[in-house]
Design a protein around this motif. Structure first.
Motif, mmCIF file in Angstrom:
data_model
loop_
_atom_site.group_PDB
_atom_site.id
_atom_site.type_symbol
_atom_site.label_atom_id
_atom_site.label_comp_id
_atom_site.label_asym_id
_atom_site.label_seq_id
_atom_site.Cartn_x
_atom_site.Cartn_y
_atom_site.Cartn_z
ATOM 1 N N UNK A 1 0.824 -1.204 0.000
ATOM 2 C CA UNK A 1 0.000 0.000 0.000
ATOM 3 C C UNK A 1 0.859 1.255 0.000
ATOM 4 N N UNK A 2 0.358 2.287 -0.679
ATOM 5 C CA UNK A 2 0.949 3.620 -0.594
ATOM 6 C C UNK A 2 -0.177 4.591 -0.278
ATOM 7 N N UNK A 3 0.193 5.821 0.070
ATOM 8 C CA UNK A 3 -0.812 6.851 0.285
ATOM 9 C C UNK A 3 -0.748 7.869 -0.849
ATOM 10 N N UNK A 4 -1.917 8.103 -1.450
ATOM 11 C CA UNK A 4 -2.049 9.089 -2.520
ATOM 12 C C UNK A 4 -3.036 10.139 -2.041
ATOM 13 N N UNK A 5 -2.564 11.336 -1.820
ATOM 14 C CA UNK A 5 -3.409 12.415 -1.280
ATOM 15 C C UNK A 5 -4.096 11.981 0.012
ATOM 16 N N UNK A 6 -3.336 11.286 0.865
ATOM 17 C CA UNK A 6 -3.853 10.853 2.155
ATOM 18 C C UNK A 6 -4.712 9.609 2.124
ATOM 19 N N UNK A 7 -4.949 9.066 0.941
ATOM 20 C CA UNK A 7 -5.805 7.875 0.798
ATOM 21 C C UNK A 7 -4.940 6.643 0.555
ATOM 22 N N UNK A 8 -5.231 5.572 1.293
ATOM 23 C CA UNK A 8 -4.495 4.315 1.130
ATOM 24 C C UNK A 8 -4.903 3.641 -0.173
#
Length: 283
Positions: free
Chosen positions: A135-142
């Protein structure tokens, strides 16, 4: 097998140059090292299937990388597709001299190794969703940027496949919940650098695990997985075999690599296989 170097047409997307197979081999296929061969192919259906078909004739440490996969597979027979040269599509052949009942730790080990290697090389944080998602975070979303699939192969082997979205743009994502290292703000998306980091990290973690006879505690694997697992401390729903559903809080990963879920009744249940959904984040 052919290298991915050559035709100028392969450079049609300058943001996605081909992997340099000869440089990768010089860096990774070393005397007394784990990796014994490394091949890069332009396109194939599945690197896992290709490597598994040759498992008995190849030594441990064979690595197969594809610039494009047309029939990539994830867990539960889900498909995995991405544009050519937009990610890492790699499989490795391992023949662990450890008790077979501990082989279930291999996909979790690969997750730890990949997350650690990619975090360092890409400069962006990655976490693990049990049992085998990155998982990564994109604009605070997992969002899911990678997955792992381990399969028995031949008489004594395991093929482990890793797929990682590296440079996928928002309009190229297969589903809205997907992500990529680029979208997560990676400082480097050079796939040669990323692949070297992943395979070196995997070699270190696998070596420690084998030397500990596959013991996840003694090798430090269980502690590392627990530390990096975003599933723990979350409320989850587990869709289990036999159309059974379990809900509760994920509280640990046991010595067999199973996810321990605290149920509403006050007990716990260890989940060995199932589709896990993060219901909500812990406050």
């Amino acid at each position: 097998m052919t290298s991915s170097q050559g035709s100028a047409g392969r450079w049609s997307d300058l943001d996605r140059p081909p992997l340099n197979a000869s440089v990768l081999r010089r860096a990774l296929v070393l005397p007394d090292g784990l990796w014994t061969s490394l091949d890069v192919v332009e396109s194939t259906g599945s690197t896992n299937s290709d490597l598994a078909a040759r498992a008995d004739e190849l030594p441990e440490g064979a690595v197969l990388v594809a610039e494009r996969q047309t029939s990539g597979r994830g867990r539960l027979d889900r498909s995995w597709t991405a544009p050519a040269r937009s990610g890492l599509f790699v499989s490795v052949l391992l023949k662990p001299a450890v008790p077979v009942h501990r082989w279930g730790w291999l996909p979790l080990l690969t997750g730890v190794a990949a997350a650690r290697g990619l975090s360092e090389a890409a400069g962006t944080g990655l976490s693990l969703k049990w049992p085998n998602d990155l998982l990564v975070k994109v604009d605070g979303e997992e969002r899911k940027t990678g997955g792992i699939l381990a399969e028995r192969a031949g008489a004594d082997g395991v093929v482990i496949g890793l797929g990682v979205n590296v440079t996928l743009r928002e309009d190229e994502l297969p589903v809205p919940a997907a992500g990529s290292l680029a979208l997560a703000g990676a400082v480097s998306t050079d796939r040669d650098t990323l692949l070297r980091a992943v395979l070196r990290s995997l070699e270190r973690w696998y070596g420690d695990w084998v030397r500990a006879d596959g013991d996840p505690a003694a090798s430090g694997l269980q502690e590392a997985y627990t530390a990096g697992c975003a599933t723990l401390g979350r409320r989850v729903r587990a869709d289990l075999p036999g159309e059974r559903t379990l809900e509760g809080e994920a509280v640990g990963v046991d010595g067999d690599g199973r996810l321990v879920v605290a149920t509403e009744g006050g007990g716990t249940e260890a989940v060995a296989a199932g589709d896990i959904v993060h219901v909500r984040a812990t406050d």
